[in-house]
Design a protein around this motif. Structure first.
Motif, mmCIF file in Angstrom:
data_model
loop_
_atom_site.group_PDB
_atom_site.id
_atom_site.type_symbol
_atom_site.label_atom_id
_atom_site.label_comp_id
_atom_site.label_asym_id
_atom_site.label_seq_id
_atom_site.Cartn_x
_atom_site.Cartn_y
_atom_site.Cartn_z
ATOM 1 N N ALA A 85 -22.707 -43.643 18.672
ATOM 2 C CA ALA A 85 -21.359 -44.214 18.727
ATOM 3 C C ALA A 85 -20.934 -44.718 17.348
ATOM 4 O O ALA A 85 -19.780 -44.541 16.934
ATOM 5 C CB ALA A 85 -21.310 -45.346 19.743
ATOM 6 N N VAL A 86 -21.861 -45.348 16.638
ATOM 7 C CA VAL A 86 -21.563 -45.847 15.288
ATOM 8 C C VAL A 86 -21.272 -44.676 14.351
ATOM 9 O O VAL A 86 -20.349 -44.735 13.532
ATOM 10 C CB VAL A 86 -22.725 -46.706 14.763
ATOM 11 C CG1 VAL A 86 -22.476 -47.131 13.324
ATOM 12 C CG2 VAL A 86 -22.918 -47.939 15.651
ATOM 13 N N THR A 87 -22.044 -43.599 14.474
ATOM 14 C CA THR A 87 -21.810 -42.420 13.642
ATOM 15 C C THR A 87 -20.411 -41.850 13.886
ATOM 16 O O THR A 87 -19.693 -41.504 12.936
ATOM 17 C CB THR A 87 -22.867 -41.337 13.929
ATOM 18 O OG1 THR A 87 -24.159 -41.842 13.606
ATOM 19 C CG2 THR A 87 -22.605 -40.083 13.110
ATOM 20 N N ILE A 88 -20.006 -41.752 15.139
ATOM 21 C CA ILE A 88 -18.671 -41.241 15.466
ATOM 22 C C ILE A 88 -17.601 -42.148 14.875
ATOM 23 O O ILE A 88 -16.616 -41.670 14.289
ATOM 24 C CB ILE A 88 -18.509 -41.117 16.994
ATOM 25 C CG1 ILE A 88 -19.476 -40.079 17.561
ATOM 26 C CG2 ILE A 88 -17.066 -40.754 17.353
ATOM 27 C CD1 ILE A 88 -19.573 -40.084 19.080
ATOM 28 N N ALA A 89 -17.784 -43.450 15.010
ATOM 29 C CA ALA A 89 -16.803 -44.404 14.481
ATOM 30 C C ALA A 89 -16.710 -44.316 12.962
ATOM 31 O O ALA A 89 -15.611 -44.320 12.391
ATOM 32 C CB ALA A 89 -17.167 -45.820 14.911
ATOM 33 N N LEU A 90 -17.847 -44.227 12.281
ATOM 34 C CA LEU A 90 -17.838 -44.166 10.821
ATOM 35 C C LEU A 90 -17.218 -42.869 10.319
ATOM 36 O O LEU A 90 -16.450 -42.869 9.351
ATOM 37 C CB LEU A 90 -19.259 -44.324 10.279
ATOM 38 C CG LEU A 90 -19.870 -45.717 10.412
ATOM 39 C CD1 LEU A 90 -21.337 -45.698 9.997
ATOM 40 C CD2 LEU A 90 -19.097 -46.737 9.585
#
Length: 301
Positions: A85-90
């Motif tokens: 999820a963090v990767t998608i957001a970044l």
């Protein structure tokens, strides 16, 4: 046949152009040499790469970008969301704003994720708050069925509804490397050079504690000390759980958050699990500090 005078003029013109080019080249070379000798070897920057300093993929970004990335990551992990999820957001923020909290965009788009007040994302003031805008992105992401198994471009597009959905793909490798460091997973590590110099004045422990709570929630810190002595005013210590008697992923997440936010919060040293970071030296091993029970942030004073 050209006249002798015309040929002579062309030769002189070529000579002037070559001479001018040489003058420019020498001037640039002298400037670079002066910058090197004076110690001014570039603007502050942050680099994420292998934690052991060995061979592997690296990604370089500015302290401003790193600070915003740390906030995006902290908001996600505090909600219990996975690294994906963090990767998608970044990756989304890299495409939408280059991880800069900008106050303009297409039509009324604002902030890290270019969210639009007219489309119900919040007020302009709310959207310009990276904690709020990150939270709103995750609110919509978790409503996407199976988002963690979808291609990144598909998951991001379900949230953003962009006119250029495939553009997110090019940021996935950098976003994945950055999220690995900011969520505390080895073997990624984040370091910043000259970060503390980007903000003037001494650090403020109360400001650091408030920023920690905004990003990670109130449970991240113990109650504030009733009386603040000199040590308490210049150092913020964050307790972390240990894993198998050693350093934890949570500890490295907090340590990398502190490094990424060092310029904004005027932190000049971060120490955790026998390693110490400063803007001048980056991360180094310090055997005398082998504890992994807390992340310590020493402030500029």
């Amino acid at each position: 046949m050209p006249t002798t005078a015309a040929s002579s003029r062309r030769r002189r013109s070529r000579l002037y152009r070559v001479t001018a080019a040489l003058v420019v080249f020498v001037a640039v070379a002298c400037y670079m040499a002066l910058q090197y000798l004076s110690g001014n070897r570039g603007s502050p920057r942050c680099t994420v790469g292998p934690s052991d300093g060995g061979e592997g993929r690296t990604y370089t970004l500015s302290p401003e970008q790193a600070a915003n990335a740390a906030t995006v990551s902290a908001v996600g992990t505090t909600r219990g969301l996975p690294e994906r999820a963090v990767t998608i957001a970044l990756a989304t923020a890299l495409q939408e704003s280059a991880l800069r909290n900008i106050d303009h965009g297409d039509r009324d788009s604002l902030g890290l994720f270019q969210q639009r007040p007219s489309q119900g994302w919040g007020t302009p003031g709310q959207i310009m708050d990276p904690v709020y805008s990150s939270g709103k992105f995750y609110d919509h992401l978790v409503d996407v069925p199976g988002y963690s198994r979808l291609p990144l471009t598909v998951a991001a597009q379900r949230v953003q509804k962009s006119g250029f959905p495939q553009a997110y793909a090019k940021h996935e490798p950098d976003a994945a490397l950055l999220s690995a460091a900011l969520t505390g997973r080895e073997p990624a590590s984040l370091t910043c050079s000259s970060a503390a110099a980007t903000a003037p004045g001494p650090g403020d422990a109360a400001e650091v504690r408030a920023d920690l709570v905004r990003a990670f929630g109130r449970s991240v810190l113990p109650p504030a000390p009733s009386s603040a002595g000199a040590a308490a005013a210049s150092t913020v210590s964050v307790p972390v759980p240990t894993e198998d008697g050693g350093a934890s992923r949570r500890g490295w997440e907090l340590a990398h958050w502190a490094v990424a936010r060092a310029g904004t919060l005027r932190i000049d040293q971060v120490s955790y699990a026998g390693r110490v970071w400063t803007a001048d030296t980056g991360w180094r091993t310090e055997r005398e500090d082998s504890g992994s029970e807390s992340v310590r942030m020493r402030l500029v004073h």
